[in-house]
Design a protein around this motif. Structure first.
Motif, PDB file in Angstrom:
ATOM      1  N   LYS A  54      21.465 -31.602  55.656  1.00 41.60           N
ATOM      2  CA  LYS A  54      20.665 -32.430  54.670  1.00 41.60           C
ATOM      3  C   LYS A  54      21.431 -33.570  54.236  1.00 41.60           C
ATOM      4  CE  LYS A  54      18.530 -29.463  51.997  1.00 41.60           C
ATOM      5  NZ  LYS A  54      17.984 -28.446  50.977  1.00 41.60           N
ATOM      6  N   THR A  55      20.917 -34.840  54.888  1.00 43.29           N
ATOM      7  CA  THR A  55      21.855 -36.073  54.485  1.00 43.29           C
ATOM      8  C   THR A  55      21.599 -36.402  53.069  1.00 43.29           C
ATOM      9  OG1 THR A  55      19.718 -37.321  55.188  1.00 43.29           O
ATOM     10  CG2 THR A  55      21.510 -36.938  56.923  1.00 43.29           C
ATOM     11  N   LYS A  56      20.381 -36.135  52.430  1.00 42.92           N
ATOM     12  CA  LYS A  56      20.209 -36.675  50.881  1.00 42.92           C
ATOM     13  C   LYS A  56      21.322 -35.860  50.145  1.00 42.92           C
ATOM     14  CE  LYS A  56      15.878 -38.736  50.604  1.00 42.92           C
ATOM     15  NZ  LYS A  56      14.277 -38.788  49.855  1.00 42.92           N
ATOM     16  N   GLU A  57      21.185 -34.499  50.359  1.00 38.87           N
ATOM     17  CA  GLU A  57      22.069 -33.791  49.556  1.00 38.87           C
ATOM     18  C   GLU A  57      23.494 -33.585  49.812  1.00 38.87           C
ATOM     19  OE1 GLU A  57      19.293 -32.844  50.925  1.00 38.87           O
ATOM     20  OE2 GLU A  57      17.826 -32.482  49.221  1.00 38.87           O
ATOM     21  N   LYS A  58      23.722 -34.268  51.155  1.00 36.10           N
ATOM     22  CA  LYS A  58      24.962 -34.032  51.847  1.00 36.10           C
ATOM     23  C   LYS A  58      25.534 -32.355  51.918  1.00 36.10           C
ATOM     24  CE  LYS A  58      26.078 -38.642  51.119  1.00 36.10           C
ATOM     25  NZ  LYS A  58      26.988 -39.760  51.005  1.00 36.10           N
ATOM     26  N   LEU A  61      22.640 -26.490  55.538  1.00 34.25           N
ATOM     27  CA  LEU A  61      21.524 -25.432  55.451  1.00 34.25           C
ATOM     28  C   LEU A  61      21.820 -24.567  56.545  1.00 34.25           C
ATOM     29  CD1 LEU A  61      18.972 -24.131  54.112  1.00 34.25           C
ATOM     30  CD2 LEU A  61      17.616 -25.541  55.613  1.00 34.25           C
TER      31      LEU A  61
END
Length: 102
Positions: A54-58, A61
């Motif tokens: 998940k790129t935004k949250e780095k 999942l």
């Protein structure tokens, strides 16, 4: 695990039943002193853990799959991070109902 040298820069790695794919590839890289390269393959597994970054949250999942699965494609690259082997792999696999996952 069995490692066979094909030529100067290419190897075939056979990963035996109940061996972990990622750890076996890393071990083969350490044994053969491989620091960079690419991977492709096929196979089967009864237990898989895959992740999505998940790129935004780095963060990753992760999801586990248990059952009979055919690995229709595994590919990626070999690099180093912090002086350790780092694998960036993508996998596609299917179940007995012919559903595919990746």
């Amino acid at each position: 695990m069995n490692i066979k040298k094909i030529n100067k820069n290419n190897f075939i790695i056979r990963i035996d039943k109940d061996e972990q794919i990622v750890e076996s590839i890393k071990k083969a890289c350490q044994i053969k002193k491989i620091k960079t390269g690419y991977i492709f393959g096929i196979g089967a597994s009864s237990e898989l853990t895959v992740g999505l970054f998940k790129t935004k949250e780095k963060e990753f999942l992760k999801k586990e799959f248990k059952g009979e699965y055919e690995i229709t494609s595994i590919n990626g690259n070999i690099t180093e991070m912090n002086n350790k082997i780092y694998l960036h792999l993508h996998v596609t696999f299917s179940d007995k109902e012919f559903n595919s996952y990746g």
